[in-house]
Design a protein around this motif. Structure first.
Motif, PDB file in Angstrom:
ATOM      1  N   GLU A 356     -16.154 -22.656 -21.710  1.00 45.91           N
ATOM      2  CA  GLU A 356     -15.278 -22.884 -20.750  1.00 45.91           C
ATOM      3  C   GLU A 356     -14.135 -21.776 -20.654  1.00 45.91           C
ATOM      4  O   GLU A 356     -13.455 -21.876 -19.594  1.00 45.91           O
ATOM      5  CB  GLU A 356     -14.730 -24.244 -20.513  1.00 45.91           C
ATOM      6  CG  GLU A 356     -14.881 -24.900 -18.948  1.00 45.91           C
ATOM      7  CD  GLU A 356     -15.092 -26.329 -18.961  1.00 45.91           C
ATOM      8  OE1 GLU A 356     -14.204 -26.926 -19.775  1.00 45.91           O
ATOM      9  OE2 GLU A 356     -15.837 -26.634 -18.179  1.00 45.91           O
ATOM     10  N   THR A 357     -13.465 -21.340 -21.859  1.00 41.88           N
ATOM     11  CA  THR A 357     -12.307 -20.531 -22.271  1.00 41.88           C
ATOM     12  C   THR A 357     -12.710 -18.996 -22.307  1.00 41.88           C
ATOM     13  O   THR A 357     -11.723 -18.392 -22.848  1.00 41.88           O
ATOM     14  CB  THR A 357     -11.649 -21.096 -23.251  1.00 41.88           C
ATOM     15  OG1 THR A 357     -12.544 -21.081 -24.395  1.00 41.88           O
ATOM     16  CG2 THR A 357     -10.979 -22.495 -22.918  1.00 41.88           C
ATOM     17  N   ASN A 359     -12.776 -15.665 -21.443  1.00 36.75           N
ATOM     18  CA  ASN A 359     -11.956 -14.767 -20.991  1.00 36.75           C
ATOM     19  C   ASN A 359     -11.934 -13.191 -21.512  1.00 36.75           C
ATOM     20  O   ASN A 359     -11.029 -12.700 -22.532  1.00 36.75           O
ATOM     21  CB  ASN A 359     -10.373 -15.326 -21.094  1.00 36.75           C
ATOM     22  CG  ASN A 359      -9.510 -14.436 -19.886  1.00 36.75           C
ATOM     23  OD1 ASN A 359      -9.874 -13.646 -19.299  1.00 36.75           O
ATOM     24  ND2 ASN A 359      -8.088 -14.871 -19.945  1.00 36.75           N
ATOM     25  N   LYS A 378     -14.244 -13.761 -16.346  1.00 38.38           N
ATOM     26  CA  LYS A 378     -13.401 -15.167 -16.962  1.00 38.38           C
ATOM     27  C   LYS A 378     -14.224 -16.441 -16.413  1.00 38.38           C
ATOM     28  O   LYS A 378     -14.743 -16.285 -15.278  1.00 38.38           O
ATOM     29  CB  LYS A 378     -12.027 -15.074 -16.512  1.00 38.38           C
ATOM     30  CG  LYS A 378     -10.957 -16.076 -16.746  1.00 38.38           C
ATOM     31  CD  LYS A 378      -9.651 -15.788 -16.063  1.00 38.38           C
ATOM     32  CE  LYS A 378      -8.532 -16.776 -16.693  1.00 38.38           C
ATOM     33  NZ  LYS A 378      -8.933 -18.248 -16.582  1.00 38.38           N
ATOM     34  N   SER A 380     -13.685 -20.694 -16.046  1.00 36.35           N
ATOM     35  CA  SER A 380     -12.812 -21.569 -16.169  1.00 36.35           C
ATOM     36  C   SER A 380     -13.566 -23.100 -16.176  1.00 36.35           C
ATOM     37  O   SER A 380     -14.849 -23.147 -15.773  1.00 36.35           O
ATOM     38  CB  SER A 380     -11.647 -21.380 -15.065  1.00 36.35           C
ATOM     39  OG  SER A 380     -12.448 -21.896 -13.741  1.00 36.35           O
ATOM     40  N   CYS A 381     -12.647 -24.011 -16.055  1.00 37.21           N
ATOM     41  CA  CYS A 381     -13.012 -25.673 -16.263  1.00 37.21           C
ATOM     42  C   CYS A 381     -13.807 -25.630 -14.799  1.00 37.21           C
ATOM     43  O   CYS A 381     -15.016 -26.255 -14.918  1.00 37.21           O
ATOM     44  CB  CYS A 381     -11.890 -26.270 -16.442  1.00 37.21           C
ATOM     45  SG  CYS A 381     -12.314 -28.025 -16.576  1.00 37.21           S
ATOM     46  N   ASP A 383     -14.641 -23.233 -12.522  1.00 43.04           N
ATOM     47  CA  ASP A 383     -15.581 -22.159 -12.020  1.00 43.04           C
ATOM     48  C   ASP A 383     -16.572 -21.824 -13.159  1.00 43.04           C
ATOM     49  O   ASP A 383     -15.664 -20.994 -14.147  1.00 43.04           O
ATOM     50  CB  ASP A 383     -14.612 -21.181 -11.603  1.00 43.04           C
ATOM     51  CG  ASP A 383     -15.451 -19.822 -10.961  1.00 43.04           C
ATOM     52  OD1 ASP A 383     -16.676 -19.999 -11.164  1.00 43.04           O
ATOM     53  OD2 ASP A 383     -14.771 -18.946 -10.320  1.00 43.04           O
ATOM     54  N   HIS A 384     -17.581 -22.407 -13.164  1.00 45.01           N
ATOM     55  CA  HIS A 384     -18.361 -21.582 -14.533  1.00 45.01           C
ATOM     56  C   HIS A 384     -19.085 -20.365 -14.360  1.00 45.01           C
ATOM     57  O   HIS A 384     -19.940 -20.199 -14.876  1.00 45.01           O
ATOM     58  CB  HIS A 384     -19.568 -22.883 -14.687  1.00 45.01           C
ATOM     59  CG  HIS A 384     -18.841 -23.836 -15.416  1.00 45.01           C
ATOM     60  ND1 HIS A 384     -19.605 -24.903 -16.196  1.00 45.01           N
ATOM     61  CD2 HIS A 384     -17.480 -24.316 -15.937  1.00 45.01           C
ATOM     62  CE1 HIS A 384     -18.793 -25.748 -16.844  1.00 45.01           C
ATOM     63  NE2 HIS A 384     -17.528 -25.416 -16.612  1.00 45.01           N
ATOM     64  N   GLY A 386     -17.357 -17.449 -12.476  1.00 45.70           N
ATOM     65  CA  GLY A 386     -16.397 -16.310 -12.179  1.00 45.70           C
ATOM     66  C   GLY A 386     -16.533 -15.307 -10.943  1.00 45.70           C
ATOM     67  O   GLY A 386     -15.585 -14.860 -10.717  1.00 45.70           O
ATOM     68  N   CYS A 438     -11.045 -30.838 -19.523  1.00 48.83           N
ATOM     69  CA  CYS A 438     -10.846 -29.293 -19.488  1.00 48.83           C
ATOM     70  C   CYS A 438     -10.180 -28.764 -20.865  1.00 48.83           C
ATOM     71  O   CYS A 438      -9.319 -29.329 -21.340  1.00 48.83           O
ATOM     72  CB  CYS A 438      -9.898 -28.767 -18.338  1.00 48.83           C
ATOM     73  SG  CYS A 438     -10.694 -29.002 -16.898  1.00 48.83           S
ATOM     74  N   SER A 440      -8.291 -26.169 -23.311  1.00 52.71           N
ATOM     75  CA  SER A 440      -7.357 -24.898 -23.046  1.00 52.71           C
ATOM     76  C   SER A 440      -7.426 -23.920 -24.335  1.00 52.71           C
ATOM     77  O   SER A 440      -8.324 -24.219 -25.181  1.00 52.71           O
ATOM     78  CB  SER A 440      -5.830 -25.310 -23.018  1.00 52.71           C
ATOM     79  OG  SER A 440      -5.481 -26.096 -24.416  1.00 52.71           O
ATOM     80  N   SER A 441      -7.395 -22.629 -23.965  1.00 48.26           N
ATOM     81  CA  SER A 441      -7.806 -21.791 -24.949  1.00 48.26           C
ATOM     82  C   SER A 441      -7.128 -21.736 -26.278  1.00 48.26           C
ATOM     83  O   SER A 441      -7.555 -20.927 -27.082  1.00 48.26           O
ATOM     84  CB  SER A 441      -8.025 -20.194 -24.132  1.00 48.26           C
ATOM     85  OG  SER A 441      -6.577 -20.179 -23.769  1.00 48.26           O
TER      86      SER A 441
END
Lengths: 442, 369
Positions: A356-357, A359, A378, A380-381, A383-384, A386, A438, A440-441
């Protein structure tokens, strides 16, 4: 007679012992990744180069860096022959052996694994294949489909057609054909194409090809000829692709208007059509060729040392590099997971967070030796996928070259459809609400 | 013809089920034609799209109709060739050879693989292609010999189902062997080197264009020639007579001094040659990969239609299925979203079976209980 029986018994015992010895040790001292492959059967033509690319990148990490974060990768292939039933066995085996990530490598296998993985809490990476709706991370916390979905691909196809015709407003009255494998994979782009057709006033015609008739397409191509199709999008796989390219040549279909999805862009697929296949197009996620530090490292640490299954001249082919890209994403997710959790061997939940992180910035791509190989992506939580840009590649008679800019999918169209379809899936399957927080990176 | 005999003939005339069907179909067609001409069946109705539109298209676009017929004929001749391989083995060994499909792949892979190997030692071009052809034939002969020694001979006098299962075993053995030796990668058929023509002839006839691939002409000619040679060989030679004796009864054939083993090798080798030709033709039309296995199963409806024991049945059945499925897919496929080819062949075969349960040319089997 008795001596013979005794001899047979000894041989059998030896065989059993040998089998037992090859079963890998259970101890969790490595990163165990289960990957379906199909090096056999009618889809092997596509499955082999991908499998080689994936395997070689992982081997290279083990050889060059001692794995990921100093822990060896145990990358195991499970042969499915592109059979969904077999893929479920592979999933269960992988689960029993403690896989931290599962690569289904077919849309049918992905569809079968999605409900299981949400119960077992095992992350699935279906890179640019599988269920398009799974790009909705709020509904599918355990499934990842970077960098694009089939629906993005279909929207790029429409955009590409528009760019050739001189704008989206010029599409009115045109006919876009979809020749596709009559399987879950082949049918994926249909909803987006139909929705875009309504919006821009072009017609969509469907040409399904049954798996048993992949190499017997002449009637389908007669239909394409009758319907005077302007552009043809090929959502094909395995033995279907070279046959489609050959049929296009046979039927005088303009090669530059036949565009394959990224999986229909194998070197062998295009090569089958001979010199006349020149100009065949395919969407693409990454570059073909060997002029990238990452491929050079694979050649140095794996191929030259005889540790690759791939013939030397096939290293750097389009689908081989696609396999490398898939492994890059896996390795990146694991590296993230190690960073987030602080553990050498992350759990499946950690790897989910790692996914999920993801990037991959320009700088990160450069650090990984992937400069110019692909573009930043990339996850995100929520949007799997991108919905990353893709480009159109062209077969020049010997290799795939870039023939368009990186084209952005029509996100405004695709994303609402994805969310709607995810909601629909959740309702139909009594899907649980997402409880995973979610990540965080840092 | 006098009045009297005409009357007696009319009196002797009976409506058989077949005639009833024909009359029914004709009546239905007449109704449809009247309906469409008078406007009773509108253009948007289902009946129009199913029963009228396809035929209207055939008349309006005769070039596409001719093209479809041609594609069907080429496909049909190739199906007939595959079916012939099954028939030969069925006659000699009394077994449906499930391994036929993989044998097509194996033969073609041997040809291409041998050609590649010759390339590595510096022999290339046409000479290498024909050496490879020889190698492939030799391998098929060796395979026939091995099958006879290892599979058929030990199983003689066993129930047919056991032999049938043995061909399953053979299938998986050949799949594994083929993948181990040649790998699973698809290969390009060496069509040019074998002097198979490429390119197409465009005929501007019937108000449009009919494209005839030179390769397809070659395929049709070669397949027809093969079928003719095999049919004549098994009809008129000593071995052919022996084969027919074996087909009737293994024991009776043995008792008059026919060597079963010899017949088996010859027949399996003949089937091997058929498979090699099939592999070359289909391989040139698409590519040489394990996907070609499924093509051989296309012969199944052909066999149901033509009868398992009949060489003419295989030929006529192949043509009917080939043309039927292409026309069906082209004119009626779009109504149901396409891809009907895979099962349409079976439907065609089943319709024929309703009227001739033993197949078109099959032997009528009367088993009394």
């Amino acid at each position: 007679m008795r001596v013979q029986t005794f001899g047979k018994g000894v041989a059998l015992a030896a065989l059993l012992a040998a089998t037992a010895a090859t079963v890998p040790a259970f101890a969790q001292d490595s990163l165990y990744i289960a990957n379906n492959s199909y090096r056999t059967g009618p889809f092997a033509g596509s499955g082999i180069p991908i499998g080689d690319g994936m395997r070689d990148y992982m081997t290279m990490l083990n050889e060059r860096d001692g794995g990921i974060g100093g822990v060896k990768i145990n990358f195991e292939e499970c042969e499915t022959g592109y059979d969904t039933k077999k893929s479920i066995e592979c999933y269960e085996q992988g689960k029993a052996k403690g896989m931290i990530l599962y690569s289904p490598w077919s849309t049918g296998a992905t569809l079968a694994a999605i409900p299981r993985a949400h119960v077992d809490k095992i992350p699935i990476l279906s890179m640019a294949y599988g269920l398009s709706a799974s790009a909705d991370g709020n509904t599918f916390p355990w499934v990842f489909i970077p960098p694009v979905t089939y629906w993005d691909g279909a929207s790029v196809m429409v955009k590409y057609m528009a760019s050739r015709e001189g704008g989206l407003d010029k599409l009115k009255g045109k006919t876009l054909g979809l020749i596709h494998l009559d399987a879950p994979f082949g049918k994926e782009p249909i909803p987006v194409l139909e929705s875009l057709a309504k919006k821009y006033g072009f017609t969509v015609k469907l040409y399904p090809v049954g798996a048993a008739d992949m190499q017997n397409q002449s009637a389908v191509w007669l239909n394409i000829r009758r319907d005077r199709v302007d552009y043809l999008y090929n959502q094909g796989w395995g033995a279907m692709n070279p046959t489609a390219v050959k049929e296009a040549v046979r039927n005088n279909f303009p090669m530059d208007k036949l565009v394959g999805v990224w999986w229909a862009g194998g070197d062998d697929d295009a090569r089958a059509g001979g010199p006349q296949a020149k100009g065949y197009r395919s969407l693409n996620l990454q570059m073909a060729g060997t002029d990238f530090p990452v491929i050079k490292d694979i050649q140095k640490y794996v191929v030259e040392k005889g540790k690759s299954l791939s013939p030397k001249d096939k290293v750097g082919e389009n689908l081989y590099n696609r396999g490398v890209l898939n492994s890059v994403l896996i390795a990146e997710a694991i590296a993230n997971a190690q960073k987030i959790s602080g553990k050498k061997i992350p759990t499946t939940e950690d790897v989910r967070k790692g996914m999920e992180t993801i990037n991959l910035t320009e700088a990160r791509l450069k650090a990984l030796g992937l400069e110019g190989f692909t573009i930043p992506m990339k996850v995100s939580c929520s949007d799997h996928s991108g919905h990353t840009k893709v480009y159109v590649a062209e077969w020049d008679g010997a290799k795939w070259i870039k023939s368009s800019d990186w084209l952005e999918p029509i996100r405004d169209e695709v994303r609402p459809l994805i969310e709607e379809s995810a909601k629909d899936y959740a309702e139909k399957n009594a899907w649980p609400k997402r409880t995973e927080a979610c990540a965080s990176s840092s | 013809m006098s009045d009297v005999s005409l009357k007696s003939e009319l009196a002797a005339f009976r409506m058989t089920p077949g005639l009833w069907t024909i009359a029914g179909v004709a009546g239905f067609a007449l109704l449809l034609v009247i309906g469409s001409l008078t406007g009773a069946i509108g253009k948007d109705t289902f009946a129009y799209r199913v029963f009228i539109d396809p035929f209207a298209q055939m008349v309006e676009m005769p070039d596409l109709f001719a093209q479809t017929l041609w594609e069907g004929l080429v496909g049909g001749v190739l199906y007939a060739l595959i079916a012939l391989g099954f028939v030969l083995i069925f006659k000699a060994s009394g077994v449906f050879n499930f391994a036929q499909g993989i044998m097509v792949v194996f033969a073609a892979l041997t040809l291409v693989g041998a050609y590649e190997k010759l390339g590595t030692i510096g022999i290339r071009g046409e000479a290498a292609a024909f050496i490879a052809l020889g190698v492939a034939l030799a391998v098929m002969l060796a395979l026939a010999y091995a099958v006879e020694r290892v599979v058929l001979r030990p199983l003689v006098n066993q129930p047919d189902i056991i032999l049938f299962m043995a061909t399953f075993g053979l299938t998986y053995l050949l799949i594994g062997l083929g993948e181990a030796i040649f790998g699973g990668n698809p290969k390009v058929m060496i069509a040019d080197q074998l002097y198979l023509p490429r390119g197409a002839i465009d005929l501007n006839i019937l108000g449009g264009r009919v494209t005839i691939q030179k390769l397809d002409i070659a395929a049709a000619v070669i397949a027809s020639a093969m079928i003719a040679i095999l049919a004549l060989f098994f009809q008129y030679t000593r071995i052919g007579r022996a084969l027919r004796a074996v087909a009737d009864s293994h024991k009776a054939a043995l008792s008059v001094g026919i060597s079963l083993n010899q017949i088996w090798i010859i027949v399996w080798f003949a089937a091997g040659v058929v498979e090699l030709v099939t592999g070359i033709m289909w391989g040139a039309r698409s590519d040489v990969s394990f996907g070609l296995q499924t093509i051989a199963l296309k012969a199944l409806p052909v066999l149901i239609l033509g009868g398992f024991t009949s060489i003419p049945g295989a030929i006529v059945g192949g043509l009917i299925i080939g043309v039927g499925e292409k026309i069906g897919e082209f004119y009626w496929g779009p109504l149901v979203g396409g891809a009907i080819e895979s099962w349409l062949a079976y439907i065609i075969a089943l319709i024929f079976l309703l009227f001739r349960p033993q197949g078109l040319f099959g032997d009528k089997i009367i088993e009394r209980i």
